[in-house]
Design a protein around this motif. Sequence first.
Motif, mmCIF file in Angstrom:
data_model
loop_
_atom_site.group_PDB
_atom_site.id
_atom_site.type_symbol
_atom_site.label_atom_id
_atom_site.label_comp_id
_atom_site.label_asym_id
_atom_site.label_seq_id
_atom_site.Cartn_x
_atom_site.Cartn_y
_atom_site.Cartn_z
ATOM 1 N N GLY B 262 0.813 -1.213 0.000
ATOM 2 C CA GLY B 262 0.000 0.000 0.000
ATOM 3 C C GLY B 262 0.843 1.257 0.000
ATOM 4 N N SER B 263 1.957 1.215 0.722
ATOM 5 C CA SER B 263 2.778 2.420 0.821
ATOM 6 C C SER B 263 3.874 2.435 -0.244
ATOM 7 N N GLY B 264 3.874 1.413 -1.089
ATOM 8 C CA GLY B 264 4.872 1.360 -2.169
ATOM 9 C C GLY B 264 6.268 1.036 -1.659
ATOM 10 N N ARG B 265 6.339 0.495 -0.430
ATOM 11 C CA ARG B 265 7.660 0.234 0.135
ATOM 12 C C ARG B 265 8.094 -1.223 0.022
ATOM 13 N N MET B 266 7.257 -2.037 -0.642
ATOM 14 C CA MET B 266 7.684 -3.432 -0.768
ATOM 15 C C MET B 266 8.848 -3.479 -1.753
ATOM 16 N N HIS B 312 12.545 -13.901 -7.099
ATOM 17 C CA HIS B 312 12.428 -15.301 -6.680
ATOM 18 C C HIS B 312 11.502 -15.460 -5.466
ATOM 19 N N HIS B 313 11.818 -14.705 -4.422
ATOM 20 C CA HIS B 313 11.109 -14.808 -3.145
ATOM 21 C C HIS B 313 9.620 -14.497 -3.306
ATOM 22 N N ARG B 314 9.312 -13.438 -4.049
ATOM 23 C CA ARG B 314 7.920 -13.020 -4.214
ATOM 24 C C ARG B 314 7.138 -13.960 -5.128
ATOM 25 N N LEU B 315 7.824 -14.460 -6.163
ATOM 26 C CA LEU B 315 7.154 -15.398 -7.071
ATOM 27 C C LEU B 315 6.837 -16.694 -6.316
ATOM 28 N N LEU B 316 7.773 -17.091 -5.474
ATOM 29 C CA LEU B 316 7.571 -18.278 -4.641
ATOM 30 C C LEU B 316 6.364 -18.064 -3.718
ATOM 31 N N ILE B 394 1.647 -8.488 -6.390
ATOM 32 C CA ILE B 394 3.000 -8.957 -6.739
ATOM 33 C C ILE B 394 3.081 -9.289 -8.230
ATOM 34 N N VAL B 395 2.050 -10.000 -8.720
ATOM 35 C CA VAL B 395 2.055 -10.390 -10.134
ATOM 36 C C VAL B 395 2.018 -9.142 -11.024
ATOM 37 N N GLY B 400 2.666 -9.194 -15.019
ATOM 38 C CA GLY B 400 1.934 -10.407 -15.370
ATOM 39 C C GLY B 400 0.471 -10.320 -15.017
ATOM 40 N N GLU B 401 -0.184 -11.444 -15.119
ATOM 41 C CA GLU B 401 -1.625 -11.481 -14.888
ATOM 42 C C GLU B 401 -1.971 -12.689 -14.034
ATOM 43 N N ILE B 402 -2.951 -12.504 -13.153
ATOM 44 C CA ILE B 402 -3.403 -13.623 -12.326
ATOM 45 C C ILE B 402 -4.921 -13.650 -12.403
ATOM 46 N N GLY B 403 -5.490 -14.829 -12.433
ATOM 47 C CA GLY B 403 -6.947 -14.905 -12.523
ATOM 48 C C GLY B 403 -7.412 -16.328 -12.298
ATOM 49 N N PHE B 404 -8.677 -16.559 -12.554
ATOM 50 C CA PHE B 404 -9.185 -17.913 -12.370
ATOM 51 C C PHE B 404 -10.334 -18.176 -13.341
#
Lengths: 130, 428
Positions: B262-266, B312-316, B394-395, B400-404
Amino acid sequence: MSSNELQRILFIEDEADIQAVAQVALEAVGGFTVKICSSGEEALQAAEAFAPQLILSDVMMPGMDGPMTLLALRRLPALVDIPAIFMTAKVQPQEVAQLRTAGAMEVIAKPFDPMTLAQQIKDIWRQCHA
Amino acid sequence: MNATHHHLITRPALFLLFAPWASAVSATSLSGAHTGTAVALVISALIVLAAGLALHREHRRREIVEEALDASKIQQQALIDTMVDAVIIIDDRGTIQNFNPAAEAMFGYVANEVIGENIRMLMPEPHHSAHDGYLSHHRETGVRRVLGRRSEVEAQRRDGSLFPIELAVTDMKLHGQRLFSGLLRDITERRKVDRLKDEFIATISHELRTPLTAIRGSLGLIKGGAAGELPVQSAALIQLAHDNSERLLMLVDDLLDMEQLGSGRMEFHFDKLTLMPIIEEAIAENAALAKKHAVQCTIIRHPGDVWLHADHHRLLQVLGNLLSNACKFSPRDSTVEIDVRRHEGRVRIDIRDHGPGIAEELRPRLFTKFVQGDTGNTRQTGGTGLGLCISKAIVERHGGEIGFTPAAGAGTIFYLELKEVDAASRND
């Protein structure tokens, strides 16, 4: 360098409750001899007399943090090449890389699993001496 | 002003138009000998009268329009004067035309001091110097930088102090003149509250994490038998306490992630890496949960080396989230199938479960905060309701894109689509 069997661990952690959990995990579960220090300063005073084979240290601590403590410990002649492991909640690759640069051979993620912590350390030790 | 001016000119003119009609009538009654002349006079008088009436009607119509315009102008000014937000109107050279009471309170100037002055006086450097250039650039090219958008900028009070404002600018044309109307809101308080909130969450997360680590660690040791063998009933209770401490830790982590997103600090650390080992790592990390739910996670299609530019860490974390969701909602002894395929420079990862599917009413807000599916047993899911929301953010940072989509038969397919990079491309 140290003998092949890991026995003596210098453990640096500022939180008393985490110290207690790690002590059981390392002594009762792992069978190690552990010297617990609550700060970098305390570690510097106790290190030479204890003569550890391995340093296990928290990263974020008030006063001297983990990397600073390790740097100071490495200046003691007896501890120049004693392997070190850091424990941290921040397991981002960048931070891990920084901690390795600071002299850690491995980084263990916090919160650690107390039942497997000793085994994890033994594995790292074995790799280090392979 | 305009309407009064109009009156002065037209009232005497109307009187003059009516004058010939009066003299024609008196001429007719005095002498019959001049009938022809009289008729001509009457006709011309009637023409003049008709013209006069038409003119009078036109004049009245204009009066009504102008009165209405006046009324609307008064209303507008009253509206501007009573607005809580500051309103400043400038012309296309930056000269201040209107400065409402809220603006007076905000900047510490009274309207008379600033009307006719340049808007620059309310801006700190570097905006101060740049504004003229921006206005003339806009005059010449029509290029808009702040128009029609909301922006956050710094403003300068009379005493020289600076404060943050939210600014919305619209343009208008009045009597052929181009004007810009700015709506300004002081956001000092909002900034302060945001900062406090961020600090609060970061502190709370850290302060919660330490005792929770000790609790989970102690329970883990007891559960693992480090403090001796436990009676069956105690063991079940310790297991319960341990699982819930784990759940709390997850919540703290997720809250921290939400705050950072939210704060753009990730922080993201992008590297060039291959996808399949990360999927395998995610499956391994999820193995304990899969076992608990008696679910098997299987890769059903392996496209070879797929290179990505990713953290790597975030995709995991995203893959872990999708896999754990799939396991939690799967019936026992079923499989979660992972299908990876490449298509036109992108790679798509489908994670299919054989669960009950996602309820219709949940679908539109599945990727928003604190949404949890119902398995009829909340303890079974044990999530925080933040996972998918975090995964989506994260995606998106990965482009990228995430969905279902509902899966044919039963269950759900969650998909993840990411851009492939050339294996030979540089690491950065």
